[in-house]
Design a protein around this motif. Structure first.
Motif, PDB file in Angstrom:
ATOM      1  N   LYS A 111      -1.232 -54.731  26.982  1.00 19.44           N
ATOM      2  CA  LYS A 111      -1.441 -53.558  27.837  1.00 19.44           C
ATOM      3  C   LYS A 111      -2.121 -53.954  29.146  1.00 19.44           C
ATOM      4  O   LYS A 111      -1.753 -53.478  30.230  1.00 19.44           O
ATOM      5  CB  LYS A 111      -2.278 -52.522  27.093  1.00 19.44           C
ATOM      6  CG  LYS A 111      -1.522 -51.792  26.008  1.00 19.44           C
ATOM      7  CD  LYS A 111      -2.441 -51.048  25.054  1.00 19.44           C
ATOM      8  CE  LYS A 111      -3.186 -49.917  25.698  1.00 19.44           C
ATOM      9  NZ  LYS A 111      -3.971 -49.149  24.712  1.00 19.44           N
ATOM     10  N   ILE A 114       0.407 -55.638  31.453  1.00 20.06           N
ATOM     11  CA  ILE A 114       1.315 -54.651  32.032  1.00 20.06           C
ATOM     12  C   ILE A 114       0.638 -53.891  33.174  1.00 20.06           C
ATOM     13  O   ILE A 114       1.240 -53.628  34.225  1.00 20.06           O
ATOM     14  CB  ILE A 114       1.790 -53.666  30.953  1.00 20.06           C
ATOM     15  CG1 ILE A 114       2.803 -54.337  30.018  1.00 20.06           C
ATOM     16  CG2 ILE A 114       2.394 -52.422  31.574  1.00 20.06           C
ATOM     17  CD1 ILE A 114       4.173 -54.518  30.615  1.00 20.06           C
ATOM     18  N   ILE A 136       9.361 -58.966  33.621  1.00 16.57           N
ATOM     19  CA  ILE A 136       8.347 -59.015  32.557  1.00 16.57           C
ATOM     20  C   ILE A 136       9.054 -59.120  31.206  1.00 16.57           C
ATOM     21  O   ILE A 136       9.892 -58.272  30.872  1.00 16.57           O
ATOM     22  CB  ILE A 136       7.458 -57.764  32.587  1.00 16.57           C
ATOM     23  CG1 ILE A 136       6.718 -57.690  33.929  1.00 16.57           C
ATOM     24  CG2 ILE A 136       6.473 -57.769  31.427  1.00 16.57           C
ATOM     25  CD1 ILE A 136       6.153 -56.339  34.238  1.00 16.57           C
ATOM     26  N   LEU A 138       8.663 -59.143  27.168  1.00 10.46           N
ATOM     27  CA  LEU A 138       7.838 -58.817  26.005  1.00 10.46           C
ATOM     28  C   LEU A 138       8.492 -59.456  24.788  1.00 10.46           C
ATOM     29  O   LEU A 138       9.649 -59.151  24.477  1.00 10.46           O
ATOM     30  CB  LEU A 138       7.753 -57.299  25.814  1.00 10.46           C
ATOM     31  CG  LEU A 138       7.276 -56.469  27.004  1.00 10.46           C
ATOM     32  CD1 LEU A 138       7.357 -54.975  26.675  1.00 10.46           C
ATOM     33  CD2 LEU A 138       5.851 -56.841  27.408  1.00 10.46           C
ATOM     34  N   ALA A 150       6.942 -50.392  26.746  1.00  9.03           N
ATOM     35  CA  ALA A 150       7.785 -50.136  27.917  1.00  9.03           C
ATOM     36  C   ALA A 150       7.888 -48.648  28.199  1.00  9.03           C
ATOM     37  O   ALA A 150       7.833 -48.208  29.356  1.00  9.03           O
ATOM     38  CB  ALA A 150       9.175 -50.730  27.693  1.00  9.03           C
ATOM     39  N   VAL A 153       4.539 -47.318  29.778  1.00  8.75           N
ATOM     40  CA  VAL A 153       4.314 -47.628  31.191  1.00  8.75           C
ATOM     41  C   VAL A 153       5.216 -46.769  32.061  1.00  8.75           C
ATOM     42  O   VAL A 153       4.808 -46.328  33.146  1.00  8.75           O
ATOM     43  CB  VAL A 153       4.520 -49.134  31.471  1.00  8.75           C
ATOM     44  CG1 VAL A 153       5.971 -49.538  31.391  1.00  8.75           C
ATOM     45  CG2 VAL A 153       3.989 -49.496  32.849  1.00  8.75           C
ATOM     46  N   ILE A 245      11.981 -55.031  32.636  1.00 11.30           N
ATOM     47  CA  ILE A 245      11.184 -55.317  31.443  1.00 11.30           C
ATOM     48  C   ILE A 245      12.165 -55.602  30.315  1.00 11.30           C
ATOM     49  O   ILE A 245      13.047 -54.791  30.027  1.00 11.30           O
ATOM     50  CB  ILE A 245      10.275 -54.134  31.054  1.00 11.30           C
ATOM     51  CG1 ILE A 245       9.321 -53.785  32.199  1.00 11.30           C
ATOM     52  CG2 ILE A 245       9.478 -54.465  29.792  1.00 11.30           C
ATOM     53  CD1 ILE A 245       8.406 -52.603  31.886  1.00 11.30           C
TER      54      ILE A 245
END
Length: 372
Positions: A111, A114, A136, A138, A150, A153, A245
């Protein structure tokens, strides 16, 4: 014609077919697949006792299936007068994600990363004269919150959220898939230029951008198109808030070129002891519990369990009590409170969904490619 000559001829036809298939030259591919099928069929008829006969029969079926696909693509193309493609707007998640930071119980490190990469640059772009990460990744075991992260955000910054997977982006028409990728990024840039953040979320990215053997069709071209589009995102002088992402359970399958394009590579780990306590409390908050529930003990007993595992434990416990309620009380009245013993019984029967071996593989990949 001798066996060796037939076998070599079939091999040459097959190689030409596969190469044409990769380039998207459909008619050439179909013609060579059919020649390979014809030659292999002759081998099967003339040499039925050959020890490799099953291999040849399998290849015949494989090539026949590919010919059917290619011929159906040709019909579709002619019927539509060209490539249909996908409607990029269909990839936009219209309903705002109902996931907030408070719903992400564990993965505090993820977190924080991000926030550094997306939330702070969106709120104060003037504080980032060198730009910010646009790609990004993950990665981590399934059930640890990558997709939730995701969605959270996107909700936090009120972004337009594109949800993409291999099935939605890979068109059934050869040559169209890379155009879909270009259209996707073009749409994202248009939205970002209007002042609203845009997030392209690629679920199970290894299926789309990973390294696969025996590739046919547009896979290579799609990867190249993604590379080109992501290179365009790395312009440090551009202030557009367009992000990619990607989430994967298999980071080791990704192409090295793509790994470099994801400036942030975030390991979404299984919850630690403190997070497991919070997860048990979170998922059990709507259940009727007895006074003897020891969340610390439950967390201690579930070392290595994912957030999804803990949710499923709570679900199984509730199901157990409800089943007992109907069997013993006929559904009249109310179920009894859930006890610690109920939790212990379910945990004793449910093993973690990820193994120590798999966790070590994630740790090794993280050490090799980490970029926080």
């Amino acid at each position: 014609m001798a066996f060796n000559q037939l076998e070599e001829m079939a091999r040459r036809y097959a190689l030409k077919a596969i190469e044409a298939d990769r380039r998207g030259t459909r008619e050439v591919a179909i013609a060579n697949y059919k020649k390979a099928i014809e030659t292999l069929s002759k081998i099967v008829r003339l040499y039925p006792n050959n020890p490799f006969i099953k291999v040849y029969v399998s290849k015949i079926r494989e090539y026949q299936e590919r010919v059917k696909v290619l011929e159906s693509q040709a019909v579709s193309y002619e019927a539509t007068g060209g490539y249909g493609g996908i409607d990029i707007d269909e990839l936009i998640v219209r309903e705002k994600p109902k996931v907030t930071w408070d719903d992400i119980i564990n993965i505090e490190e993820a977190k924080a990363a991000i926030k550094d990469a997306i939330i702070y640059p969106i709120k104060r772009p003037d504080l980032f004269p060198l730009g910010w990460p646009r790609g990004i990744l993950l990665f981590g075991p399934p059930g640890c919150g990558k997709t939730l992260l995701a969605a959270a955000v996107a909700n936090e910054v009120d972004a337009v959220f594109f949800h993409v997977d291999a099935a939605s982006i890979m068109s059934k028409w050869l040559g169209e898939a890379e155009k879909n990728v270009a259209k996707l990024f073009k749409k994202g840039r248009e939205i970002a230029k209007q002042g609203r953040p845009a997030i392209i979320f690629i679920d199970e990215v290894d299926a789309l951008l990973g390294i696969h053997y025996n590739e046919v069709g547009g896979e290579i071209r799609v990867r190249n198109q993604f590379l080109q589009e992501m290179d365009g995102l790395e312009d440090k002088f551009s202030k557009l808030h367009l992000y990619v992402i990607a989430a994967t359970n298999k980071p080791w399958k990704l192409d090295e070129a793509f790994i470099r394009r994801f400036q942030k590579r975030i390991y979404v780990k299984p919850p630690d002891y403190t997070a497991r306590i919070q997860l048990f409390k979170y998922y059990a908050r709507g259940l009727r519990l007895s006074d003897n529930i020891d969340f610390r003990e439950l967390a201690r007993l579930t070392e290595g369990y994912t957030a999804n595992d803990i949710r499923d434990i709570c679900l199984d416990v509730q199901t157990k009590v409800v089943r007992e309620f109907f069997e013993k009380q006929g559904g009249i009245g109310n179920p009894r409170p859930i006890t610690m013993q109920d939790f212990l019984e379910i945990i004793s029967r449910r093993k973690p969904s990820i193994s120590d071996k798999l966790l070590k593989a994630y740790e090794a990949w993280y050490e090799a490619y980490k970029a926080l």
